[in-house]
Write a protein that holds these residues in place. Structure first.
Motif, mmCIF file in Angstrom:
data_model
loop_
_atom_site.group_PDB
_atom_site.id
_atom_site.type_symbol
_atom_site.label_atom_id
_atom_site.label_comp_id
_atom_site.label_asym_id
_atom_site.label_seq_id
_atom_site.Cartn_x
_atom_site.Cartn_y
_atom_site.Cartn_z
ATOM 1 N N TYR A 99 -7.513 8.816 -0.749
ATOM 2 C CA TYR A 99 -6.645 8.740 0.413
ATOM 3 C C TYR A 99 -7.437 8.946 1.696
ATOM 4 O O TYR A 99 -8.403 9.718 1.726
ATOM 5 C CB TYR A 99 -5.572 9.825 0.374
ATOM 6 C CG TYR A 99 -4.537 9.672 -0.700
ATOM 7 C CD1 TYR A 99 -3.340 9.010 -0.454
ATOM 8 C CD2 TYR A 99 -4.744 10.210 -1.963
ATOM 9 C CE1 TYR A 99 -2.369 8.888 -1.448
ATOM 10 C CE2 TYR A 99 -3.783 10.089 -2.961
ATOM 11 C CZ TYR A 99 -2.604 9.427 -2.692
ATOM 12 O OH TYR A 99 -1.655 9.312 -3.673
ATOM 13 N N CYS B 176 4.754 2.957 4.473
ATOM 14 C CA CYS B 176 3.743 3.245 5.481
ATOM 15 C C CYS B 176 4.264 3.060 6.903
ATOM 16 O O CYS B 176 3.611 3.475 7.862
ATOM 17 C CB CYS B 176 2.508 2.363 5.249
ATOM 18 S SG CYS B 176 1.608 2.793 3.734
ATOM 19 N N GLU C 90 -2.868 7.773 3.607
ATOM 20 C CA GLU C 90 -2.763 6.365 3.242
ATOM 21 C C GLU C 90 -3.728 6.120 2.078
ATOM 22 O O GLU C 90 -4.910 6.479 2.158
ATOM 23 C CB GLU C 90 -3.160 5.524 4.451
ATOM 24 C CG GLU C 90 -2.867 4.058 4.376
ATOM 25 C CD GLU C 90 -3.114 3.374 5.727
ATOM 26 O OE1 GLU C 90 -3.070 2.135 5.744
ATOM 27 O OE2 GLU C 90 -3.364 4.077 6.734
ATOM 28 N N THR D 18 5.551 9.708 -1.976
ATOM 29 C CA THR D 18 5.446 8.306 -1.576
ATOM 30 C C THR D 18 6.520 7.927 -0.577
ATOM 31 O O THR D 18 7.707 8.166 -0.800
ATOM 32 C CB THR D 18 5.547 7.396 -2.810
ATOM 33 O OG1 THR D 18 4.467 7.704 -3.706
ATOM 34 C CG2 THR D 18 5.469 5.927 -2.420
ATOM 35 N N HIS E 264 3.775 9.493 7.976
ATOM 36 C CA HIS E 264 3.013 9.871 6.784
ATOM 37 C C HIS E 264 1.731 10.581 7.180
ATOM 38 O O HIS E 264 1.243 10.431 8.304
ATOM 39 C CB HIS E 264 2.708 8.645 5.922
ATOM 40 C CG HIS E 264 1.969 7.560 6.646
ATOM 41 N ND1 HIS E 264 2.610 6.549 7.333
ATOM 42 C CD2 HIS E 264 0.635 7.323 6.797
ATOM 43 C CE1 HIS E 264 1.718 5.728 7.866
ATOM 44 N NE2 HIS E 264 0.511 6.194 7.552
ATOM 45 N N CYS F 135 1.688 5.139 0.934
ATOM 46 C CA CYS F 135 1.432 6.213 1.883
ATOM 47 C C CYS F 135 2.151 7.470 1.404
ATOM 48 O O CYS F 135 3.076 7.400 0.595
ATOM 49 C CB CYS F 135 1.897 5.818 3.284
ATOM 50 S SG CYS F 135 0.802 4.611 4.096
ATOM 51 N N SER F 136 1.712 8.625 1.895
ATOM 52 C CA SER F 136 2.291 9.892 1.469
ATOM 53 C C SER F 136 2.748 10.713 2.670
ATOM 54 O O SER F 136 2.003 10.850 3.667
ATOM 55 C CB SER F 136 1.269 10.703 0.669
ATOM 56 O OG SER F 136 1.770 12.000 0.380
ATOM 57 N N SER G 189 -1.152 2.265 10.415
ATOM 58 C CA SER G 189 -2.287 2.309 9.494
ATOM 59 C C SER G 189 -3.563 2.679 10.237
ATOM 60 O O SER G 189 -3.739 2.341 11.415
ATOM 61 C CB SER G 189 -2.475 0.943 8.826
ATOM 62 O OG SER G 189 -3.633 0.942 8.018
ATOM 63 N N ARG H 215 0.824 -1.208 0.000
ATOM 64 C CA ARG H 215 0.000 0.000 0.000
ATOM 65 C C ARG H 215 0.863 1.265 0.000
ATOM 66 O O ARG H 215 1.902 1.330 0.646
ATOM 67 C CB ARG H 215 -0.930 0.000 1.213
ATOM 68 C CG ARG H 215 -1.990 1.104 1.170
ATOM 69 C CD ARG H 215 -2.932 1.001 2.351
ATOM 70 N NE ARG H 215 -3.638 -0.279 2.373
ATOM 71 C CZ ARG H 215 -4.708 -0.556 1.643
ATOM 72 N NH1 ARG H 215 -5.182 0.355 0.802
ATOM 73 N NH2 ARG H 215 -5.308 -1.732 1.740
#
Length: 277
Positions: A256, A184, A191, A181, A188, A169-170, A266, A167
């Motif tokens: 997101y 995760c 997501e 990017t 971040h 994440c940013s 998460s 996955r």
């Protein structure tokens, strides 16, 4: 050469192709006093490494796994004799097929929300002059800059088996700037929770209000289902493609779950529990 395309209002989208002048793996066969050269190209399910299309064992380090093979046809339009068509021409003609093949191969049409992406290589200048018109679609695991990373083992059906492992994440807020990017497991602000298809590459590109209208409800629903509750500290945000990326098959809106503070965990299924640290 890596072609990295930034999608207007959208996640940093990446595509790639091998550097055209170095994509040759040749096998010499003696014919009288002459040596005939032929290019060896990986088949579907085989792997290749770097900018060489010749097959390597997928159990060894490689960068791309082949998902589809084909031939560049007359639909690319006329080109100067012996000169391959330009990158943009090839990508518009072929890359939507590569994206469809990637979705089937990886086991999820939402793979844009992962670190796995579609890839494309095709006949180099020497092959083209010799009359060869092959292309290969593939999938690769991409780093934060859109470059393929070396890996071992197959990723066939990887997203069907464990999407969370890949996955995206940013580190930045997608609602405010182009996503950055990061793994995760690192701090971040967002997501990726899925995608919303907004049309077809050969169809009209929606306007910004049309993108927003489609995303607002759909991404809101995806975030609610991902989190397990409506929360003030987790909000839906989205990014959409520009016309250039749309025409080569990036027709998805990325959704997101954006948090109001950085987290290294998460937000999947946290419900009303505190945000993870």
């Amino acid at each position: 050469m890596v072609a990295a395309l930034v999608m207007t209002g959208c996640a940093h989208a990446t595509i790639g192709l091998a550097e055209l002048d170095h994509m040759r793996s040749t096998d010499g066969t003696r014919a009288g006093n002459d040596t005939a050269q032929r290019t060896i190209v990986a088949e579907v399910g085989e792997c290749l490494d770097g900018d060489n299309p010749g097959p390597v064992e997928c159990s060894d380090e490689h960068t791309v796994e082949v998902t589809k093979k084909g031939t560049l046809g007359s639909d690319l339009g006329s080109t100067e004799a012996g000169v391959p068509p330009g990158e943009s021409t090839v990508f518009r003609a072929v890359f939507p097929r590569c994206r469809s093949a990637a979705a089937e191969y990886l086991g999820s049409a939402s793979y844009d929300a992962s670190t796995l992406g579609a890839w494309l290589v095709w006949a180099d200048v020497k092959d083209w002059k010799a009359g060869h018109r092959w292309y290969r679609c593939g999938v690769a695991q991409l780093d934060g800059t859109g470059r393929p990373v070396a890996r071992t083992g197959s990723i066939r059906d990887a997203l069907a088996e464990s999407f969370d492992r890949y996955r995206v994440c940013s580190a930045t807020r997608p609602s405010a700037e182009v996503p950055e990017t990061v793994p995760c497991s690192e701090p971040h602000m967002a997501e990726a929770v899925g995608v919303v298809n907004a049309g077809k590459a050969d169809g009209p590109v929606p306007s910004e209000p049309e993108f927003d209208d489609k995303a607002r409800t759909a991404c809101g629903t995806k975030v609610h289902e991902f989190v397990g509750a409506d929360r003030r500290d987790v909000a839906p945000s989205w990014r959409w493609p520009d016309e250039t990326t749309w025409r080569i098959g990036f027709t998805n809106i990325m959704c997101y779950a954006e948090t109001n503070q950085a987290t290294t965990g998460s937000v999947r299924d946290i419900g009303t529990s505190p945000l993870p640290n």
